[in-house]
Design an enzyme around this catalytic site. Structure first.
Site, PDB file in Angstrom:
ATOM      1  CD  GLN A  60      -0.445  -4.104   4.960  1.00 29.11           C
ATOM      2  OE1 GLN A  60      -1.011  -4.886   5.714  1.00 29.11           O
ATOM      3  NE2 GLN A  60      -1.093  -3.124   4.349  1.00 29.11           N
TER       4      GLN A  60
ATOM      5  CD  GLU B 218      -3.176  -0.764   2.123  1.00 27.13           C
ATOM      6  OE1 GLU B 218      -2.836  -0.338   3.249  1.00 27.13           O
ATOM      7  OE2 GLU B 218      -4.347  -1.034   1.842  1.00 27.13           O
TER       8      GLU B 218
END
Length: 789
Positions: A605, A484
């Site tokens: 992440q 992201e």
């Protein structure tokens, strides 16, 4: 504090939002935050109530643009119950002196207890004890019992209970400039001397909401209507040592409910038929007892206590009642308004747990996706693609709900949001279909709705892949991966990245599984599917080719997160940690500095490492072999190490995935990341986000870490595959599960001993496959297997 309770001592305004989220009560149909009933919504308190699947769409002006957002609606507040001495101020912990304050969440009972002692001056004290439940047996009922005890005085206490239709969606500070007034046409009335009602509707989705409340006490009740509220008033006569009790029973219905004519009539009728608080509590406790038996989890110590809290919130969001609803997995539960109550890919972390305990709930959540298959196909056509392109954020009808702009609170700037390019959500849905069918043995769903979804998702991936003559391989361009942070190449005019490794490998997996499913479908069903979808031999040949030739980029002998990742600049991690301390949201820090995270090898992440979360080492190596790429253990370990040093863990899912991957790799540092996953919400590691709603995917993922991560449990090929990994900090644990018609299969691991207990039934034997042997267990049999060191 016991292993079955969650307790807060003292009143801390700064912690109230966090406590409200973690003390939320729900039943899969609706949930109410753990706010104090005497406190209205303000900067400290936020008493929200949310009904699963109840959305409304509004348009707001943002940065000079008209922006449309759909939100899970904060429905009328049923909690209000306030009290005061005659002519005195209403008593709250913010306005009166508090001698003691305790809040106890009883996990085994699904009960929130509150005890507060107010100092009224001149030696007078008032003790307030409340018990609250959102009924787990009847999903439309809730109840609040309040007990008042005077100490050092005799006199009157005025009490007001209300239903409040004047609420808005205002629980997330960064959304407050947006229109949050979702309710309109609020009307109130009286149904009986002790019963009031409120009805309203949502402004654009036109969902009608009916709510009714019955108040019982030793004192007579009078009713006052002052829109948008209806108030029940009574005056208690208090005396030292004698407790006066007020019970409030509430019913809630919406026009989305099945088997009703009118939500207001249904609410009034239901509250009228409801028994008293004691009887409601008894049936509520029975329902919770049954849930805990089906979701049995035995882990010792503090880890076990946190896991029970996580399980409690998963069950409150997605209970057996959810099986009757058209809802998905809200990423923040029914606990708050962050992410607007939208459905992301978080079911990837939730369904693997539910599959082995509540398969009927998993099936319902997959039905939510199937009902929106046509919308996903429409979205794909609009993008010039075949097949189904599922949205990154979904709400009521399956269109893309991802915001066009997002606010960076650190810089105050509204920025373009390109997260809708995370097309890997389609692979997550396909993965969940396959996992559900393998765990449950539900071939009917697999061969019908499951096959339809897999086929259209596979079709989308095959059509998205473009052949590169130079590479001699297929490529998928212009996407965003799970990371992201990276939405574009440095200096690029258009968003999107090429050959995200996670996206390409999972796309190859979808194509391979769909081809496999088409092979095993019963011939009449296969013919139906081919006829309805226009599938031909040429398309199947393309799928076969793409599934073997999708490009997986490498650099420095590690898998590249995407093509060109290795050419990005290295970040001064130590420098940023020294300057900012917490750098989880590195993207916001860099943007506020006038820089962009797109320039750096820095991930929010797990991205590439998600492959180690979804697939066992053997299955992952097989996938790479199919793609014509060698993935040996050394390459995978180098890849794990490489991204470990370049990840900021800006998502609660990141610690979970890293802990899982490291545990499977038998790495000592696994527990550090497991601890982060366990602490994510209770310690609010993301810095204020838990108060806006719990992180459901991370909570369910920690449960699945014990269930599948530590045991190496896989359900494939009609067998249970087990390959336990030793984790010194969790060397002894057990759980029960449902597997292909077997209710209550119990697994227990005690260091080198694995015990599997199969309950008596007429179901087929279970094949258990360990790395060094295969065991067949008959119903009624217990296997005790000594594991190799």
């Amino acid at each position: 504090m016991t292993g079955w309770s969650w307790e807060y001592e003292g009143y801390e305004p700064a912690d109230e939002r966090l406590r409200e989220s973690l003390c939320t009560l729900g039943n899969g149909y609706f949930a109410t935050r753990g706010a104090l009933p005497e406190c209205a919504a303000d900067e400290v308190h936020y008493p929200g109530t949310y009904v699963a699947g109840c959305y409304n769409r509004l348009t707001s002006e943002v940065a000079g643009r008209q922006v449309e957002n759909e939100d899970m609606v904060n429905v009328p507040n049923w909690l209000p119950l306030r009290f005061r001495l005659p002519d005195g101020p209403w008593l709250t912990p913010d306005t009166a002196a508090v001698l003691d304050h305790r809040q106890i969440l009883h996990l085994s009972a699904g009960l929130l207890e509150r005890r507060t002692r107010y100092d009224l001056g001149e030696g007078r004290e008032l003790s307030v004890r409340q018990q609250r439940l959102v009924h787990m047996a009847d999903p439309h009922l809730a109840a609040l019992r309040t007990e008042f005890t005077a100490e050092g005085f005799t006199g009157a206490l005025e009490v007001e209970a209300a239903l409040d239709g004047g609420v808005t969606n205002s629980g997330v500070p960064r959304y407050r400039d947006l229109d949050g007034r979702h309710l309109t046409h609020v009307h109130t009335g009286t149904a009986a001397p002790d019963t009031v009602w409120l009805r309203c509707r949502t402004r654009t989705s036109d969902i009608r909401i009916g709510m009714a409340a019955r108040v019982t006490s030793e004192a007579p009740v009078t009713i006052r209507q002052e829109l948008p509220c209806v108030v029940q008033q009574l005056t208690l006569d208090l005396a030292p040592g004698r407790t006066a009790t007020v019970d409030k029973i509430v019913a809630l219905h919406t026009s989305r409910d099945p088997a009703i004519s009118d939500p207001l009539y249904a609410a009034v009728d239901r509250v009228g038929q409801a028994p008293g608080f004691d009887d409601l509590l008894e049936s509520h406790l029975t329902a919770w007892d049954q849930l805990w038996r089906r979701a049995e989890l035995d882990v010792a110590g503090e880890a076990g206590r946190i896991l029970r809290l996580h399980l409690f919130h998963v069950l409150q969001t997605l209970s057996p009642h959810t099986a009757d609803l058209d809802v998905g997995v809200p990423a923040r539960g029914l606990h708050g308004e962050a992410y607007r109550g939208h459905v992301f890919w978080d079911e990837l972390f939730v369904l693997p747990y539910l599959n082995l305990h509540f398969p009927e709930v998993s099936r319902a959540l997959l039905h939510y996706r199937h009902r929106r298959l046509e919308q996903a196909r429409t979205t794909a056509r609009a993008a010039g693609r075949r097949g189904a392109m599922y949205p990154w954020q979904s709400g009521s009808d399956g269109r893309e709900e991802t915001q066009q702009l997002h606010l960076n609170p650190r810089s105050g700037r509204w920025l373009p949001d390109h997260s809708r390019l995370q097309h890997h959500v389609g692979s997550a849905i396909a993965y969940n279909v396959w996992q559900y069918c393998e765990a449950s043995g539900d071939t009917e769903f697999r061969d019908t709705k499951g096959a339809e979804m897999l086929l259209q998702i596979a079709r989308f991936w095959a059509d998205s892949a473009v052949y590169d003559e130079t590479l001699g391989r297929h490529r998928i361009k212009g996407v965003v991966g799970p990371d992201e942070y990276h939405e574009a190449y440095p200096g690029a005019q258009e968003p999107g990245l090429d050959d995200n490794a996670y996206t390409n490998v999972t796309a190859a997996w979808v194509l391979a599984r769909t081809l496999e499913l088409l092979e095993i479908l019963p011939e009449p069903r296969r013919r139906e599917l081919v006829e309805r979808t226009g599938l031909d031999g040429g398309e199947l040949e393309l799928w076969e080719d793409v599934s073997r030739t999708l490009h997986v980029p490498f650099h420095d002998d590690v898998i590249s997160q995407f093509e060109g990742y290795g050419e990005l600049a290295e970040l001064d991690w130590d420098g940023y940690r020294q300057r900012y301390g917490d750098i989880r949201r590195l993207d916001r820090i860099l943007e506020a500095e006038g820089d962009t995270v797109n320039r750096y090898q820095a991930s929010k992440q797990a991205d590439v490492l998600m492959l180690g979360y979804l697939f066992s080492p053997a299955e992952l190596q097989g996938l790479f072999r199919r793609l014509g790429v060698q993935l040996d253990e050394d390459t995978w370990q180098r890849t794990v190490d490489y991204y470990l040093h370049r990840t900021s863990h800006g998502s609660t899912l990141s610690g979970l995935v890293h802990g899982w991957v490291l545990a499977r790799a038998r790495r000592a540092e696994a527990w550090k990341f497991c601890q982060e996953a366990l602490q994510g919400d209770i310690a609010d590691l993301q810095g204020g986000t838990t108060g806006e709603g719990i992180h459901l995917g991370a909570m369910a993922g920690t449960l699945d870490f014990v269930q599948r991560g530590l045991t190496g449990l896989e359900t494939r090929g009609g067998a249970l595959w087990l390959d336990p990994v030793p984790l010194p900090e969790l060397s002894s644990y057990g759980f029960a599960m449902r597997y292909q018609g077997h209710w209550g299969v119990r697994l227990r691991l005690e260091r080198e001993l694995l015990q599997i207990e199969v309950p008596s039934s007429d179901a087929s034997p279970i094949d258990v496959r360990l790395p060094d042997r295969t065991v067949c267990l008959q119903p009624g049999e217990t296997g005790r297997l000594v594991l190799p060191e």
